[in-house]
Design a protein around this motif. Structure first.
Motif, PDB file in Angstrom:
ATOM      1  N   MET A 165       0.793  -1.229   0.000  1.00 57.16           N
ATOM      2  CA  MET A 165       0.000   0.000   0.000  1.00 57.16           C
ATOM      3  C   MET A 165       0.829   1.284   0.000  1.00 57.16           C
ATOM      4  O   MET A 165       0.326   2.328  -0.371  1.00 57.16           O
ATOM      5  CB  MET A 165      -0.950   0.012   1.204  1.00 57.16           C
ATOM      6  N   HIS A 166       2.095   1.215   0.385  1.00 57.07           N
ATOM      7  CA  HIS A 166       2.902   2.432   0.445  1.00 57.07           C
ATOM      8  C   HIS A 166       3.792   2.631  -0.770  1.00 57.07           C
ATOM      9  O   HIS A 166       4.205   3.748  -1.050  1.00 57.07           O
ATOM     10  CB  HIS A 166       3.750   2.436   1.721  1.00 57.07           C
ATOM     11  N   THR A 167       4.112   1.563  -1.484  1.00 57.71           N
ATOM     12  CA  THR A 167       5.055   1.673  -2.596  1.00 57.71           C
ATOM     13  C   THR A 167       4.403   1.506  -3.966  1.00 57.71           C
ATOM     14  O   THR A 167       5.051   1.745  -4.980  1.00 57.71           O
ATOM     15  CB  THR A 167       6.150   0.602  -2.493  1.00 57.71           C
ATOM     16  N   ASP A 168       3.157   1.044  -4.001  1.00 59.42           N
ATOM     17  CA  ASP A 168       2.452   0.714  -5.243  1.00 59.42           C
ATOM     18  C   ASP A 168       3.059  -0.481  -5.969  1.00 59.42           C
ATOM     19  O   ASP A 168       2.699  -0.770  -7.095  1.00 59.42           O
ATOM     20  CB  ASP A 168       2.370   1.906  -6.206  1.00 59.42           C
ATOM     21  N   GLN A 169       3.989  -1.195  -5.346  1.00 63.92           N
ATOM     22  CA  GLN A 169       4.470  -2.443  -5.930  1.00 63.92           C
ATOM     23  C   GLN A 169       3.337  -3.456  -5.855  1.00 63.92           C
ATOM     24  O   GLN A 169       2.555  -3.450  -4.898  1.00 63.92           O
ATOM     25  CB  GLN A 169       5.680  -2.981  -5.169  1.00 63.92           C
ATOM     26  N   SER A 170       3.256  -4.309  -6.885  1.00 61.29           N
ATOM     27  CA  SER A 170       2.203  -5.321  -6.859  1.00 61.29           C
ATOM     28  C   SER A 170       2.678  -6.611  -7.511  1.00 61.29           C
ATOM     29  O   SER A 170       3.597  -6.607  -8.325  1.00 61.29           O
ATOM     30  CB  SER A 170       0.946  -4.812  -7.566  1.00 61.29           C
ATOM     31  N   ILE A 171       2.028  -7.684  -7.093  1.00 64.30           N
ATOM     32  CA  ILE A 171       2.254  -9.007  -7.669  1.00 64.30           C
ATOM     33  C   ILE A 171       0.898  -9.502  -8.150  1.00 64.30           C
ATOM     34  O   ILE A 171      -0.060  -9.519  -7.384  1.00 64.30           O
ATOM     35  CB  ILE A 171       2.851  -9.987  -6.639  1.00 64.30           C
ATOM     36  N   ILE A 172       0.841  -9.884  -9.417  1.00 65.05           N
ATOM     37  CA  ILE A 172      -0.396 -10.386 -10.012  1.00 65.05           C
ATOM     38  C   ILE A 172      -0.130 -11.783 -10.544  1.00 65.05           C
ATOM     39  O   ILE A 172       0.839 -12.005 -11.269  1.00 65.05           O
ATOM     40  CB  ILE A 172      -0.866  -9.465 -11.156  1.00 65.05           C
TER      41      ILE A 172
END
Length: 158
Positions: A50-57
């Motif tokens: 939520m703080h870095t906008d990194q995501s895993i899909i």
């Protein structure tokens, strides 16, 4: 790919069920299941910091027959670029095979990594963020399925 850890996505991992327990993945404990916040398609599992906008899909996609494995990886990257409205602003840096002997997923016929960059606007904003995209494509022709794991790493946020 799921083992990619940055300074913000801490090293401690938690086993998380995917697709109702059909698969499990070790993910950093600092990521949140996005389906707790909004509706996610049944063929996707999405986790975000939520703080870095990194995501895993993690996505179960239709098997892309009739093309080479590297071309299938490129196809999926271009599909993500289209979904991100990054057409013309997307670049592939590398496409490389993953040795099957190093994988725990024994049912795939081939596996590939792709690294690229996209300029992406979030929530219809004018500003464009530079995002490095790391993909792992696991091809499972016997199930007519391509399993795609994408790690989105924003490197410059406007």
């Amino acid at each position: 790919m799921l083992g990619v850890v940055t300074d913000v996505m801490e090293a401690a991992a938690v086993q998380r069920p995917l697709f109702g327990g059909a698969f499990f993945a070790l993910l950093p404990h600092s990521v949140q299941d996005v389906s707790d916040l909004r509706e996610i398609p049944d063929n996707q599992e999405v986790f975000a910091h939520m703080h870095t906008d990194q995501s895993i899909i993690v996505e179960l996609l239709e098997y892309q027959g009739g093309m080479t494995d590297p071309d299938a990886a490129r196809h999926h990257f271009e599909d993500v670029a289209t979904s991100n409205d990054a057409q013309g602003k997307a670049e592939i840096v590398s496409v490389e095979p993953l040795p099957l002997a190093q994988l725990a997923l024994s049912s795939c016929s081939s596996a590939w990594t792709l690294t690229g960059h996209q300029l992406v606007s979030k929530f219809n904003e004018q500003a464009q963020n530079t995002v490095t995209i790391y993909m792992a494509l696991f091809r499972m022709a016997q199930y007519s399925t391509d399993l795609l794991v994408t790690f989105n790493d924003p490197v410059a946020i406007e």
